[in-house]
Design an enzyme around this catalytic site. Structure first.
Site, PDB file in Angstrom:
ATOM      1  N   ARG A  59       0.498  -1.102  -0.009  1.00 46.51           N
ATOM      2  CA  ARG A  59       0.102  -0.077   0.086  1.00 46.51           C
ATOM      3  C   ARG A  59       0.772   1.311  -0.062  1.00 46.51           C
ATOM      4  O   ARG A  59       0.397   2.376  -0.438  1.00 46.51           O
ATOM      5  CB  ARG A  59      -0.829   0.009   1.024  1.00 46.51           C
ATOM      6  CG  ARG A  59      -2.021  -0.972   1.046  1.00 46.51           C
ATOM      7  CD  ARG A  59      -2.965  -1.352   2.290  1.00 46.51           C
ATOM      8  NE  ARG A  59      -2.465  -2.277   3.001  1.00 46.51           N
ATOM      9  CZ  ARG A  59      -2.790  -2.404   4.326  1.00 46.51           C
ATOM     10  NH1 ARG A  59      -3.399  -1.523   5.032  1.00 46.51           N
ATOM     11  NH2 ARG A  59      -2.236  -3.397   4.978  1.00 46.51           N
ATOM     12  N   GLU A  96       1.654  -6.328  13.091  1.00 50.67           N
ATOM     13  CA  GLU A  96       0.252  -6.601  13.975  1.00 50.67           C
ATOM     14  C   GLU A  96      -0.028  -8.268  14.013  1.00 50.67           C
ATOM     15  O   GLU A  96      -0.654  -8.930  14.913  1.00 50.67           O
ATOM     16  CB  GLU A  96      -0.833  -5.550  13.670  1.00 50.67           C
ATOM     17  CG  GLU A  96      -2.000  -5.770  14.879  1.00 50.67           C
ATOM     18  CD  GLU A  96      -3.246  -4.774  14.335  1.00 50.67           C
ATOM     19  OE1 GLU A  96      -2.943  -4.152  13.412  1.00 50.67           O
ATOM     20  OE2 GLU A  96      -4.199  -4.829  15.109  1.00 50.67           O
TER      21      GLU A  96
HETATM   22  O1  LIG Z   1       3.077  -0.462  11.964  1.00 50.64           O
HETATM   23  P1  LIG Z   1       3.111  -1.964  11.551  1.00 50.64           P
HETATM   24  O2  LIG Z   1       2.527  -2.839  12.636  1.00 50.64           O
HETATM   25  O3  LIG Z   1       4.292  -2.533  11.124  1.00 50.64           O
HETATM   26  O4  LIG Z   1       1.902  -2.157  10.548  1.00 50.64           O
HETATM   27  C1  LIG Z   1       1.981  -1.273   9.198  1.00 50.64           C
HETATM   28  C2  LIG Z   1       1.902  -1.983   7.950  1.00 50.64           C
HETATM   29  O5  LIG Z   1       0.942  -3.015   7.933  1.00 50.64           O
HETATM   30  C3  LIG Z   1       0.550  -3.247   6.667  1.00 50.64           C
HETATM   31  O6  LIG Z   1       1.377  -3.919   5.846  1.00 50.64           O
HETATM   32  P2  LIG Z   1       1.091  -5.263   5.217  1.00 50.64           P
HETATM   33  O7  LIG Z   1       2.270  -6.162   5.805  1.00 50.64           O
HETATM   34  O8  LIG Z   1      -0.364  -5.998   5.722  1.00 50.64           O
HETATM   35  O9  LIG Z   1       1.292  -5.242   3.703  1.00 50.64           O
HETATM   36  P3  LIG Z   1       0.299  -4.831   2.520  1.00 50.64           P
HETATM   37  O10 LIG Z   1       0.756  -3.225   2.354  1.00 50.64           O
HETATM   38  O11 LIG Z   1       0.949  -5.688   1.432  1.00 50.64           O
HETATM   39  O12 LIG Z   1      -0.932  -4.932   2.643  1.00 50.64           O
HETATM   40  C4  LIG Z   1       0.555  -1.657   6.336  1.00 50.64           C
HETATM   41  O13 LIG Z   1       0.374  -1.468   5.005  1.00 50.64           O
HETATM   42  C5  LIG Z   1       1.981  -1.282   6.731  1.00 50.64           C
HETATM   43  O14 LIG Z   1       3.065  -1.559   6.052  1.00 50.64           O
HETATM   44  N1  LIG Z   2      -5.340  -2.998  11.674  1.00 49.86           N
HETATM   45  C1  LIG Z   2      -4.667  -2.720  10.381  1.00 49.86           C
HETATM   46  N2  LIG Z   2      -5.374  -2.343   9.393  1.00 49.86           N
HETATM   47  C2  LIG Z   2      -4.755  -1.865   8.271  1.00 49.86           C
HETATM   48  N3  LIG Z   2      -3.500  -2.259   8.207  1.00 49.86           N
HETATM   49  C3  LIG Z   2      -2.804  -2.530   9.041  1.00 49.86           C
HETATM   50  N4  LIG Z   2      -1.445  -2.882   9.204  1.00 49.86           N
HETATM   51  C4  LIG Z   2      -1.243  -3.228  10.311  1.00 49.86           C
HETATM   52  N5  LIG Z   2      -2.421  -3.355  11.249  1.00 49.86           N
HETATM   53  C5  LIG Z   2      -3.263  -3.042  10.147  1.00 49.86           C
END
Ligand SMILES: O=P(O)(O)OC[C@H]1O[C@H](OP(=O)(O)OP(=O)(O)O)[C@H](O)[C@@H]1O
Ligand SMILES: Nc1ncnc2[nH]cnc12
Length: 172
Positions: A59, A96
């Protein structure tokens, strides 16, 4: 400017039971909402003297590419493991709902480049911290980091060294 915050929707129990997932796809799908969200993220960095925007997969790619265009910089991808074709540096981290690894090309940036880290969400903060470590190991200067929104209950900001600005366009 459109109130893009109202377009973020909550999806309970995704990707695991007990996680309230903040889905930004309705923001991206709305022309005015997307433009307003990008504008809110861009504004504080216009005079920051950046050499590159570094976006975190996946994202962070969408928002980071838009910020790079608006700020007149190039874009450098930080990717999940095994997807970059040339030599990489890598960094493990926790988030998370699990653990993961981030990678960047070793030759992605010249030494001393001033970069802005971009992601959509600050949750526990593990992702941005891992990206920041990668940048430091590479010899880049992290001018700051920016996210579309911060999830306050997950306390990610507490792990962030405040000497580097970390901005969120909204907080939930
Ligand atoms: O602060 P944190 O606990 O590290 O979480 C934040 C991250 O979690 C999600 O990524 P995800 O790995 O789900 O990947 P995506 O963007 O590919 O969906 C979001 O896009 C952030 O990169
Ligand atoms: N709860 C949440 N929703 C969307 N993006 C996330 N990345 C980590 N935790 C998330």
């Amino acid at each position: 400017m459109k109130q893009w915050q109202a377009l973020v929707r909550d999806i309970p129990d995704f990707p695991r039971p007990g996680i309230l997932f903040k889905d930004i796809t309705p923001v991206l799908a709305d022309a005015e909402g997307f433009a307003a969200a990008v504008a809110a993220m861009v504004e504080p960095w216009r005079e920051a003297g950046l050499d590159a925007v570094v976006g975190i997969e996946s994202r962070g790619f969408i928002l980071g590419a838009a910020l790079a265009q608006a700020l007149g910089t190039g874009f450098v991808p930080v990717r999940k493991p095994g997807r970059l074709p040339a030599d990489t540096l890598s960094q493990d981290y926790a988030l998370e709902y699990g653990t993961d690894r981030l990678e960047v090309h070793v030759d992605a940036l010249p030494a001393g480049a001033r970069v802005l880290l971009v992601d959509d969400v600050l949750a526990t903060g593990g992702t941005l911290l891992a990206a920041r470590s990668l940048m430091r190991r590479q010899g880049a200067e992290v001018a700051g980091a920016t996210v579309l929104f911060e999830m306050l209950a997950l306390g990610g900001r507490a792990h962030w060294d405040e000497s580097v600005p970390l901005l969120a366009a909204a907080a939930y």
